[in-house]
Write an enzyme that holds these catalytic residues in place. Structure first.
Site, short mmCIF file in Angstrom:
data_model
loop_
_atom_site.label_atom_id
_atom_site.label_comp_id
_atom_site.label_asym_id
_atom_site.label_seq_id
_atom_site.Cartn_x
_atom_site.Cartn_y
_atom_site.Cartn_z
N GLU A 181 4.66 -5.55 -1.50
CA GLU A 181 5.07 -4.15 -1.32
C GLU A 181 6.57 -4.03 -1.06
OE1 GLU A 181 2.49 -2.43 1.65
OE2 GLU A 181 0.90 -2.11 0.20
N GLU A 252 -4.64 -3.60 -4.20
CA GLU A 252 -5.22 -3.17 -2.92
C GLU A 252 -5.85 -1.80 -3.07
OE1 GLU A 252 -2.84 -3.38 0.58
OE2 GLU A 252 -2.13 -5.42 0.19
#
Length: 815
Positions: A181, A252
């Site tokens: 991320e 995710e």
């Protein structure tokens, strides 16, 4: 053939056997390609550090049974290298054993090396010693950080290669991730951040794993790395791969969300998860990872700041490894339905057809006899649409899967899976004062401390992550005793204050607002006074830019004595890292003997008390949990192993504790005389209310409409694919109930075929009800471990209310 030649052939054959089947993993714009075959893959995150080696086989087997193809895990740097150059791969840290267990079950692995992982894990997975490296700046074009990141990544990849764990070596690892991320923090580093991303991608390629790499939440992931999506709604929010030659990957898909102390849990329904997965598949998605599939437990001090010990308990497999129904079962049906469509989805052309303002058909297939369709209704209302000369009633906010472009095999809003009720039962009460002993921490004075400073020290720099606790003490003169006010500006997470050895009060921050002001009235002595502050952290930070710059602890200390204000920022302070009980390891058998324990007395005058007792392991195989509902804040150990922090006194806005039960893995236990040690920070904790509980599924419930599709038949021997899946479109929907292993249906608590009111949580007989409902269900289900009842009027002796959509609701007890 010579002896040498025989030996050479033998060695070659042995090498092939050891290595296993070597696989070639590549990708194109549609999906990952394994040995030339395009794949739609469903993945589930299971972190080896958040469970135990004894739990791994069961967790992986249940994931496979639920239609999971890939097990996804982070690699935890601070677990494996807690001290620079000192590595640990023992016990629950044995990642090699974990990956081999996945392989033994015939599943693939996605290895997320990081090394920054976030993951609600202490310091985002980075070892704290990294903070002390001179000149270091985390996660940017910084030479010290890049040096250590490269060294660590190479070490992990070398370990995987040495065990032949990459698919290119015959192992299960088909995908790897570098960084995590980074798009969330990249702007903070500007050009250095862009350079770091390019360097990171180059490092990944140089590691030469033989499998593709991904970067999640990194839209400009350099080739050949694949940019991937994280979030709840990637079918709606993902911009797509940054190259037409890369597949759409969802790394995710949050099955619920992590919970912090003081916050309510976020519950995500099975229907919502299934809707967004099916939508992602409809839009050419080919890899979906559920984060988490099993969340597990944040043992010890591994949880990041303010994160509770239980992790993603609402995942398809709960904290204890039990099936979370209907989430597990509903997603299993979705996986099976999508696998029925796999060939046309991957080999056919996609056509998008508008069926209405908020209704769309995604059609896949090159040939007339090889066609699949996915019908999407984005409206919050039911909609009837026409598709290929047939009429379809689409449930509100739902996706229908048609493996043959004609018949609906699955609808995301229609749940066939059963609902489970999880029950905790007290097996041993620790309510007798004679069962407990206690040891109270002493408040250190300035002269007893070993660290001195002429200013206030930052908490993390001082403790070096060796303890949550930091004592800071000073002494000062007061010409006359007088009522005074102590004011401490603190950057979290909690603070306990003592004057002349007496406790005067506590204060804490929250996950969203760490800073707070402790302001307490107190009385001072005429002469020398001792002030002691205990700064407490509840986990290290785990996200955001510049983790290495974060500060925690007291920022200013003042005392108003009624006439003037005393400032203590530049006073002489004495510091002590940790508590005496921690230093002596009083939570172990050997350490416990190093302090003087006293018989428990019901006194709440002083906080910071250690309690110890012993208990026997409950019979059976049900998971074991410690009920700490009577306690305040602290940490618990069983046989020397920490089962995590607790903070029962920090209630949510609805007035509920964030967590009461704390998992004790059975592998932590002995048959008898297990040592339980509790550190209680607050004065209100009452150990006499603690119980040893077991956790089990005691009731099951099904609620299925006669408009539901029949469940996809999925014999799960070698994995879900079109070859071993069958579907009969002429079969009726049915309620299917199954008790956990070792239990049978002992009682039917409710049964109604017709229009029952409510759902499995709350129900009653409706205006239409078959009087035969209970008898039919009892005959089909009683004394059986599993049963099924067709949702069909003939099953119940006729249709007493024709032209009405009917359903069957059954609730049963398992014993």
């Amino acid at each position: 053939m010579t002896t040498f030649q025989y030996s050479l052939v033998f060695l070659v054959l042995m090498a092939v056997i050891v290595a296993g089947d070597v696989a070639n993993v590549t990708y194109d714009g549609r999906s990952l390609i394994i040995d030339g075959e395009h794949k739609i893959l469903f993945s589930g995150s299971i972190h080896y550090t958040r469970s135990t080696p004894q739990m791994w086989p069961s967790l992986i087997a249940k994931a496979k049974s639920g239609g999971i193809d890939v097990v996804d895990t982070y690699v935890f740097w601070n677990v494996h290298e807690p001290q620079q150059g000192q590595f640990d791969f023992s016990g629950s840290r044995d990642i090699v054993k974990f990956i081999k267990e996945v392989k033994n079950h015939g599943l693939y692995v996605c290895l997320r090396i990081g090394p920054f992982i976030q993951g609600e894990w202490s310091y985002g997975g980075l070892p704290f010693w990294l903070h002390n490296v001179q000149g270091i700046v985390f996660r940017t074009d910084n030479e010290p950080f890049k040096y250590h990141m490269k060294r660590y990544a190479k070490m992990i990849v070398k370990l995987m290669k040495s065990e032949n764990l990459y698919a290119s070596q015959g192992g299960p690892i088909i995908l790897s991730q570098i960084e995590n991320e980074y798009g969330m923090v990249g702007r903070a580093f500007r050009q250095e951040g862009k350079s770091y991303v390019k360097w990171t991608a180059k490092l990944a390629v140089e590691l030469d794993t033989g499998v593709p790499w991904v970067m999640c939440k990194q839209d400009d992931a350099p080739d050949p790395l694949v940019n991937a999506c994280n979030g709840r709604q990637c079918g709606e929010t993902f911009k797509g791969p940054n190259s037409p030659n890369k597949p759409a990957i969802w790394t995710e898909n949050w099955t619920s969300f992590y919970q912090t102390y003081g916050e309510e849990p976020l519950i995500r329904s099975a229907e919502d998860i299934a809707f967004h997965v099916a939508l992602f598949i409809a839009k050419n998605g080919s890899f979906v990872n559920y984060y988490m599939y099993h969340g597990g437990t944040n043992f010890g001090r591994n949880a990041s700041q303010f994160v509770i010990t239980s992790y993603y308990d609402q995942a398809p497999l709960d904290e204890y490894g039990l099936l979370r129904q209907p989430k597990w079962g509903h997603l299993k049906e979705l996986h099976a339905a999508v696998k029925l469509c796999e060939e046309p989805l991957l080999s056919g052309l996609q056509t998008t057809i508008s069926l209405g303002k908020l209704q769309t058909a995604f059609v896949f297939g090159k040939k007339a006899n090889l066609c699949a369709a996915i019908l999407v209704n984005q409206d919050k209302c039911e909609s009837t649409v026409q598709f290929r000369n047939s009429s379809y009633r689409l449930s509100p906010k739902s996706v229908s899967v048609l493996p043959d472009c004609k018949n609906v095999a699955f609808n995301t809003a229609k749940v066939n899976a059963q609902y489970n009720t999880r029950t905790r039962k007290a097996r041993q009460n620790l309510s007798s004062p004679q069962m407990w002993e206690e040891f109270t921490e002493t408040v250190p004075s300035f002269s007893e401390t070993s660290i001195r400073s002429e200013s206030l020290l930052e908490h993390m720099n001082t403790t070096q992550d060796t303890s949550d606790y930091l004592w800071q003490t000073t002494r000062f003169q007061q010409s006359e005793g007088a009522p005074s006010v102590l004011k401490v500006n603190h950057l979290g997470h909690a603070l306990h204050a003592f004057v002349n050895g007496r406790f005067i009060g506590s204060m804490h921050g929250t996950f969203k607002a760490h800073r707070f002001l402790l302001e307490k009235n107190m009385s001072l002595n005429n002469g020398t006074n001792n002030l002691a502050l205990l700064s407490v952290m509840v986990g290290l930070p785990n996200s955001g830019a510049h983790l290495e710059r974060r500060v925690v602890g007291s920022r200013s200390v003042k005392i108003w004595n009624g006439r003037y204000q005393l400032y203590f920022n530049n006073y002489s302070w004495g510091y002590q890292v940790g508590l005496k009980g921690e230093k002596f390891h009083v939570y172990t058998e050997d350490g416990s003997a190093k302090v003087q324990w006293k018989q428990y007395r019901d006194s709440k005058s002083q906080p910071l008390t250690w309690y110890k007792a012993s208990f026997d392991t409950p019979e059976g195989e049900d998971p074991v949990a410690l009920n700490l509902g009577s306690m305040g804040k602290g940490e618990a150990w069983v046989n020397g192993q920490s089962i995590g922090r607790y903070w029962v006194s920090f209630h949510t806005y609805k007035g509920n504790p964030s967590q009461i039960w704390y998992h004790i893995p059975r592998s932590f236990l002995k048959p008898n005389s297990n040592l339980l040690v509790i550190l209680e920070e607050e004065r209100e904790g009452n150990p006499l209310g603690i119980t040893i509980d077991t956790v089990s599924v005691t009731e099951v419930c099904g609620h299925v409409s006669n408009t539901n599709p029949h469940p996809v038949i999925s014999p799960r021997k070698k994995g879900l694919n079109r070859k071993n899946l069958t579907y009969r479109y002429d079969r009726k929907p049915k309620v299917q109930l199954q008790c956990p292993t070792g239990r049978k249906i002992s009682k039917i608590l409710f049964a109604s075929f017709g229009t029952p009111n409510g759902s499995c949580g709350s129900y009653s007989i409706g205006s239409c009800h078959s009087p035969n409902s209970l008898a039919v269900v009892q005959k089909a289900c009683l004394k059986k471990s599993r049963c099924s009842v067709p949702v069909w009027s003939k099953t119940f002796g006729g249709d007493s209310c024709p032209h009405t959509v009917k359903s069957l609701l059954v609730r049963a007890q398992c014993s």
